[in-house]
Design a protein around this motif. Structure first.
Motif, PDB file in Angstrom:
ATOM      1  N   MET A   1      74.965  45.646  -3.349  1.00 56.78           N
ATOM      2  CA  MET A   1      75.523  45.909  -2.026  1.00 56.78           C
ATOM      3  C   MET A   1      74.444  46.326  -1.036  1.00 56.78           C
ATOM      4  O   MET A   1      74.512  45.987   0.120  1.00 56.78           O
ATOM      5  CB  MET A   1      76.609  46.987  -2.139  1.00 56.78           C
ATOM      6  N   ASP A   2      73.417  47.049  -1.510  1.00 60.88           N
ATOM      7  CA  ASP A   2      72.354  47.489  -0.621  1.00 60.88           C
ATOM      8  C   ASP A   2      71.617  46.317   0.007  1.00 60.88           C
ATOM      9  O   ASP A   2      71.266  46.371   1.181  1.00 60.88           O
ATOM     10  CB  ASP A   2      71.355  48.383  -1.372  1.00 60.88           C
ATOM     11  N   ASN A   3      71.380  45.248  -0.756  1.00 59.38           N
ATOM     12  CA  ASN A   3      70.700  44.072  -0.219  1.00 59.38           C
ATOM     13  C   ASN A   3      71.530  43.411   0.871  1.00 59.38           C
ATOM     14  O   ASN A   3      70.988  42.955   1.876  1.00 59.38           O
ATOM     15  CB  ASN A   3      70.396  43.062  -1.331  1.00 59.38           C
ATOM     16  N   ASN A   4      72.824  43.344   0.673  1.00 59.74           N
ATOM     17  CA  ASN A   4      73.706  42.763   1.682  1.00 59.74           C
ATOM     18  C   ASN A   4      73.703  43.597   2.959  1.00 59.74           C
ATOM     19  O   ASN A   4      73.651  43.051   4.057  1.00 59.74           O
ATOM     20  CB  ASN A   4      75.129  42.623   1.157  1.00 59.74           C
ATOM     21  N   LEU A   5      73.747  44.899   2.811  1.00 58.57           N
ATOM     22  CA  LEU A   5      73.736  45.786   3.966  1.00 58.57           C
ATOM     23  C   LEU A   5      72.415  45.672   4.719  1.00 58.57           C
ATOM     24  O   LEU A   5      72.397  45.604   5.955  1.00 58.57           O
ATOM     25  CB  LEU A   5      73.970  47.237   3.529  1.00 58.57           C
ATOM     26  N   LYS A   6      71.319  45.605   3.978  1.00 55.57           N
ATOM     27  CA  LYS A   6      70.007  45.461   4.617  1.00 55.57           C
ATOM     28  C   LYS A   6      69.933  44.149   5.381  1.00 55.57           C
ATOM     29  O   LYS A   6      69.428  44.103   6.505  1.00 55.57           O
ATOM     30  CB  LYS A   6      68.907  45.529   3.560  1.00 55.57           C
ATOM     31  N   ARG A   7      70.423  43.077   4.801  1.00 52.04           N
ATOM     32  CA  ARG A   7      70.401  41.771   5.463  1.00 52.04           C
ATOM     33  C   ARG A   7      71.277  41.782   6.710  1.00 52.04           C
ATOM     34  O   ARG A   7      70.902  41.202   7.741  1.00 52.04           O
ATOM     35  CB  ARG A   7      70.880  40.689   4.487  1.00 52.04           C
ATOM     36  N   GLU A   9      71.897  44.386   8.593  1.00 51.46           N
ATOM     37  CA  GLU A   9      71.151  45.158   9.592  1.00 51.46           C
ATOM     38  C   GLU A   9      70.049  44.316  10.213  1.00 51.46           C
ATOM     39  O   GLU A   9      69.828  44.373  11.431  1.00 51.46           O
ATOM     40  CB  GLU A   9      70.567  46.418   8.953  1.00 51.46           C
TER      41      GLU A   9
END
Length: 78
Positions: A1-7, A9
């Motif tokens: 989920m962190d990678n999706n959130l970073k992308r 942003e």
């Protein structure tokens, strides 16, 4: 989920940049991929126009940046 959130942003940041008329040095670095030191050198050498309304932070007009980016066209040889 962190990678999706970073992308997400990163995409939001690009969307915001696409709507700006005036860029900061940080913005120019993100748009061009150049280091800030190189951008400052371009400004210092007079190759890229900047504005300092309060003698503080430098600002670059989007159109000025686009014109500079499209200089020195390389012709394609057949």
């Amino acid at each position: 989920m962190d990678n999706n959130l970073k992308r997400i942003e990163e995409l939001l940041e690009l969307l915001i940049l696409s709507t700006k008329k005036v860029f900061t040095i940080d913005d120019v670095a993100k748009v061009t991929g150049f280091k800030k030191s190189y951008i400052y050198r371009l400004i210092s050498d007079g190759e890229l126009e900047s504005y300092k309304p309060t003698n503080g932070q430098s600002f670059i007009d989007r159109e000025d940046l686009e014109v500079w980016m499209l200089t020195n066209k390389v012709e394609v040889k057949d």
